[in-house]
Design an enzyme around this catalytic site. Structure first.
Site, PDB file in Angstrom:
ATOM      1  N   HIS A 301      42.566  52.136  40.284  1.00 25.22           N
ATOM      2  CA  HIS A 301      42.970  53.541  40.397  1.00 25.22           C
ATOM      3  C   HIS A 301      43.938  53.682  41.570  1.00 25.22           C
ATOM      4  O   HIS A 301      43.628  53.245  42.682  1.00 25.22           O
ATOM      5  CB  HIS A 301      41.750  54.430  40.647  1.00 25.22           C
ATOM      6  CG  HIS A 301      40.866  54.617  39.454  1.00 25.22           C
ATOM      7  ND1 HIS A 301      39.491  54.529  39.509  1.00 25.22           N
ATOM      8  CD2 HIS A 301      41.162  54.907  38.168  1.00 25.22           C
ATOM      9  CE1 HIS A 301      38.976  54.760  38.315  1.00 25.22           C
ATOM     10  NE2 HIS A 301      39.971  54.988  37.482  1.00 25.22           N
ATOM     11  N   THR A 475      42.121  52.853  45.436  1.00 24.86           N
ATOM     12  CA  THR A 475      40.790  53.427  45.613  1.00 24.86           C
ATOM     13  C   THR A 475      39.744  52.317  45.658  1.00 24.86           C
ATOM     14  O   THR A 475      38.549  52.592  45.610  1.00 24.86           O
ATOM     15  CB  THR A 475      40.458  54.401  44.477  1.00 24.86           C
ATOM     16  OG1 THR A 475      40.586  53.713  43.239  1.00 24.86           O
ATOM     17  CG2 THR A 475      41.397  55.597  44.480  1.00 24.86           C
ATOM     18  N   TYR A 476      40.188  51.075  45.674  1.00 25.27           N
ATOM     19  CA  TYR A 476      39.328  49.883  45.732  1.00 25.27           C
ATOM     20  C   TYR A 476      38.484  49.725  44.460  1.00 25.27           C
ATOM     21  O   TYR A 476      37.407  49.142  44.506  1.00 25.27           O
ATOM     22  CB  TYR A 476      38.406  49.937  46.967  1.00 25.27           C
ATOM     23  CG  TYR A 476      39.141  50.216  48.250  1.00 25.27           C
ATOM     24  CD1 TYR A 476      39.855  49.208  48.904  1.00 25.27           C
ATOM     25  CD2 TYR A 476      39.141  51.491  48.813  1.00 25.27           C
ATOM     26  CE1 TYR A 476      40.536  49.464  50.082  1.00 25.27           C
ATOM     27  CE2 TYR A 476      39.827  51.754  49.990  1.00 25.27           C
ATOM     28  CZ  TYR A 476      40.522  50.746  50.617  1.00 25.27           C
ATOM     29  OH  TYR A 476      41.207  50.995  51.791  1.00 25.27           O
ATOM     30  N   HIS A 477      38.993  50.208  43.333  1.00 25.60           N
ATOM     31  CA  HIS A 477      38.259  50.132  42.064  1.00 25.60           C
ATOM     32  C   HIS A 477      38.883  49.043  41.190  1.00 25.60           C
ATOM     33  O   HIS A 477      39.552  49.330  40.195  1.00 25.60           O
ATOM     34  CB  HIS A 477      38.299  51.486  41.346  1.00 25.60           C
ATOM     35  CG  HIS A 477      37.704  52.605  42.126  1.00 25.60           C
ATOM     36  ND1 HIS A 477      37.947  53.934  41.846  1.00 25.60           N
ATOM     37  CD2 HIS A 477      36.859  52.597  43.196  1.00 25.60           C
ATOM     38  CE1 HIS A 477      37.286  54.680  42.703  1.00 25.60           C
ATOM     39  NE2 HIS A 477      36.614  53.898  43.535  1.00 25.60           N
ATOM     40  N   LEU A 478      38.662  47.802  41.534  1.00 21.58           N
ATOM     41  CA  LEU A 478      39.332  46.671  40.892  1.00 21.58           C
ATOM     42  C   LEU A 478      38.499  46.174  39.717  1.00 21.58           C
ATOM     43  O   LEU A 478      37.313  45.892  39.864  1.00 21.58           O
ATOM     44  CB  LEU A 478      39.537  45.534  41.897  1.00 21.58           C
ATOM     45  CG  LEU A 478      40.069  45.921  43.281  1.00 21.58           C
ATOM     46  CD1 LEU A 478      40.280  44.672  44.130  1.00 21.58           C
ATOM     47  CD2 LEU A 478      41.345  46.731  43.187  1.00 21.58           C
TER      48      LEU A 478
END
Length: 543
Positions: A301, A475-478
Site C-alpha cells: 500500500h 505502509t509496510y504492508h508487503l
C-alpha cells in the site's frame, strides 16, 4: 562445510513473526511433535517493543528491524523508501502500528475464485476467530475470550479526533459499529492489539507461552542462509550467527516451513535454488527447481499524507508528548489509565470510496491528532497539528523482490513499482481529494488553522500526483512474493495447502502467499493464514 548442531526436529520454522509464532504454538501443542524456530534477530527484550508508543524508537533501530529500502524509481521521485520489517521475536508484530483489521469478505472470496480451494471468507472466518480475544463489543463474527490476541477499543479519545469523525458523518460517511464484522464501510476508531497498556505481539501471545514446552526450541540470532535439499525434498536449514560465522545446520524430519516474511522468504528460496532460472544463474546458484513466480507479484500500500496546523491552544499529541505533559502521560500509563503511551500511531479509520457509484470502499484513510516534522522520522512538530493519510485498498501495481547475491547479509533488490498502473493513480488522486474534504468540514474548522502539507497551492491532478511521487510512502504492508495458486498458474509458488509447487517437505506460511492485497493492514490476515497452515500440516480443519 556446515557444522551440524547434532539434532533434528519434525518441523523447522524460519521466522518468529506473526506466522511463525502461531505455527510454533499450534504445532508444539502436540507433545509427540518436535519444533525448532530460527529467528534472525535477538530476543524481544527492548522495553520500547512492549510500550505501544515505543514504535517511534524501534522502527528505525537496526538492532530489532531489517532496514530494507526500495529501489529509486520515477514514481517515487527517485527516492528510496524505507520498508522496515521486524527482526526480533514477534517479527513485525513487535514493531508495527498494532492495528487489527481483517479487510472485506470479497478480498478472500477473490482468492477462492482464483482456484484456491477453501479460501473464501466463510472458510477463513473460523481461523480469524480462533486466535482472537475480542474485548468489548462483539458478535458471532468475532473471537472468543480464550483467544491469544486481545483486540481492544481505543480508550484515549482526543476532541479533535471526535470532531474529525463527526465531520465525516456530516459529508455522508457513517460511523461504523465494527469494521471487522464483515461490513467495513464507514468511520470510527481503530481496534488495536493493545491490552492493559501493553503491545501484545505474536511472540507475547503465541510464542512465549509455548516456549515452556520441552518439544519447542527457539534459536535467536540465527539467520537462515540456505534451505537444504535431497533432490526436491527439503530436509533442513543452514543458518549463520553473524557475518563470517561458521554455518550451522538444523534438520527437519517432516517439513521445513518458511515464515520469514514477504522479502526474506522470497530471497531465501532464491538463494537456495528455487526461483526464476535466469535470476539463479546471475547469482551463481544451481537450480534445484525453477519457479518463476518466486519474488514476483510483490505489492504494498502506497500512502500520501496531508498535514494541517491546529489553532494555538488546541491539544494534540505534539504538546502532550513534551515536558510536564509527557510526565503526566507516563504517570497515567504506569497506573493503568488511558494515556498517549498506549495508543496506536493511527487513531481513526475511514474506509470509503474514491468515486461515487462504487459498491464497496476502495480506500483506507487514517487520522491522527498529531503531526511530524517534515523530513524527520517520527519527530513531532513543535506546534499543534494533525495528519490524515490515504491509500488504495487493492493496488494493481506489482513489483518484485530479487536477491542481489547468495550472501544473505546483502539486502535484496526491492521494487514495489508504486503507481505504475493507471488505475492506481486514479484511485490515489481520489483518495487525496477525499482527504481534503474530510479535513475541511465545519466540525473541524474550530480546531484547524491551515494546511501545511501539501499546501493550498497544490490543486490540479498533476500537482497532486507530483506531491504523491515526492512525498508518498509505504505502509509496510508487503505481500505476494510466493503467491498461492493452482499448479496450472505459471506464476504461482504454493498450492492451496501452502506447499511449494514441485517440492516435497517445504511450505510457505506468511504474507508472501497472498495472491492479492487485502483491503486492510496485513497483520490480522497473516495470523489467519498461519492458523490455517497449522491445520493443513496437522491434517485437520476448523470446526
Amino acid at each position: 562445510m556446515a557444522k551440524p548442531d547434532g539434532d533434528s526436529f519434525d518441523y523447522v520454522i524460519v521466522g518468529s513473526g506473526a506466522a511463525g509464532s502461531v505455527l510454533a504454538n499450534r504445532l508444539s501443542a502436540d507433545p509427540g511433535a518436535t519444533v525448532c524456530v530460527l529467528e534472525a534477530g535477538p530476543p524481544d527484550r527492548n522495553p520500547f517493543i512492549h510500550i505501544p508508543a515505543g514504535f517511534i524508537k524501534t522502527l528505525a533501530n537496526p538492532a530489532v528491524t531489517w532496514q530494507f529500502k526500495t529501489e529509486a524509481i520515477p514514481m517515487t521521485g527517485g527516492r528510496r523508501i524505507s520498508t522496515t520489517q521486524g527482526r526480533t521475536l514477534g517479527g513485525s508484530s513487535s514493531v508495527n502500528g498494532m492495528i487489527y483489521n481483517r479487510g472485506q469478505p470479497t478480498d478472500l472470496d477473490s482468492w477462492a475464485q482464483r482456484g484456491n480451494r477453501g479460501w473464501g471468507y466463510a472458510d477463513c472466518l473460523p481461523y480469524y476467530r480462533r486466535g482472537e480475544n475480542r474485548i468489548g463489543l462483539s458478535d458471532d463474527s468475532r473471537g472468543r475470550t480464550d483467544g491469544a490476541i486481545p483486540v481492544t477499543d481505543m480508550d484515549w479519545i482526543n476532541q479533535v479526533s471526535e470532531a474529525f469523525i463527526q465531520g465525516c458523518e456530516g459529508i455522508g460517511i457513517p460511523r461504523t459499529r465494527d469494521y471487522n464484522s464483515g461490513d467495513q464501510a464507514g468511520v470510527g476508531y481503530y481496534q488495536r492489539t493493545i491490552h492493559k497498556g501493553r503491545r501484545i505481539s505474536a511472540a507475547v501471545a503465541f510464542l512465549k507461552p509455548a516456549m515452556a514446552r520441552p518439544n519447542l526450541s527457539v534459536r535467536t540470532n540465527a539467520r537462515a542462509s540456505r534451505i537444504l535439499f535431497e533432490g526436491k525434498r527439503a530436509i533442513g536449514i543452514e543458518y549463520l550467527a553473524g557475518p563470517g560465522a561458521p554455518p550451522r545446520r538444523v534438520m527437519a524430519r517432516k517439513e521445513v516451513i518458511l515464515s520469514a516474511g514477504t522479502v526474506n522468504t522470497a530471497r531465501l528460496l532464491q538463494v537456495s535454488g528455487v526461483g526464476p532460472a535466469a535470476l539463479l544463474a546471475s547469482l551463481g546458484v544451481p537450480v534445484v527447481h525453477e519457479l518463476r513466480g518466486v519474488g514476483a507479484n510483490f505489492r504494498d500500500h502506497y500512502a500520501s499524507r496531508f498535514v494541517m496546523r491546529a489553532k494555538p491552544g488546541v491539544q494534540t499529541l505534539n504538546q502532550l508528548a513534551r515536558g510536564v505533559s509527557l510526565g503526566g502521560q507516563i504517570a497515567r500509563w504506569a497506573t493503568g489509565r488511558p494515556s498517549i503511551l498506549a495508543t496506536t500511531p493511527s487513531h481513526v479509520h475511514v474506509f470509503w470510496k474514491s468515486f461515487e457509484g462504487l459498491d464497496q470502499p476502495d480506500l483506507q484513510c487514517v487520522f491522527t491528532p498529531g503531526s511530524y516534522a517534515e523530513g524527520k522520522v517520527y519527530v513531532l512538530d513543535d506546534y499543534p497539528g494533525v495528519t490524515a493519510g490515504a491509500w488504495q485498498h487493492r493496488p494493481e501495481s506489482t513489483g518484485w523482490v530479487r536477491a542481489r547475491s547468495a550472501n544473505v547479509f546483502e539486502d535484496p533488490e526491492i521494487n514495489p513499482n508504486y503507481l505504475s498502473d493507471p488505475m492506481d493513480i486514479r484511485v490515489h488522486l481520489g483518495g487525496m481529494r477525499l482527504l481534503r474534504r474530510m479535513l475541511g468540514t465545519p466540525e473541524l474548522a474550530q480546531y484547524l488553522e491551515a494546511e501545511t502539507l501539501p499546501g493550498p497551492k497544490v490543486q490540479s491532478d498533476d500537482e497532486l500526483l507530483d506531491f504523491a511521487k515526492k512525498n508518498g510512502s509505504t505502509t509496510y504492508h508487503l505481500i505476494g512474493t510466493a503467491r498461492m495458486g493452482p499448479e496450472t498458474d505459471p506464476s504461482a509458488v504454493v498450492d492451496d495447502r501452502l506447499r511449494v509447487h514441485g517440492m516435497q517437505g517445504l511450505r510457505v506460511i506468511d504474507a508472501s502467499i497472498m495472491p492479492s492485497m487485502t483491503s486492510a493492514n496485513t497483520y490480522a490476515t497473516t495470523l489467519m493464514i498461519a492458523e490455517r497452515g497449522a491445520d493443513f500440516i496437522k491434517g485437520v480443519e476448523a470446526a
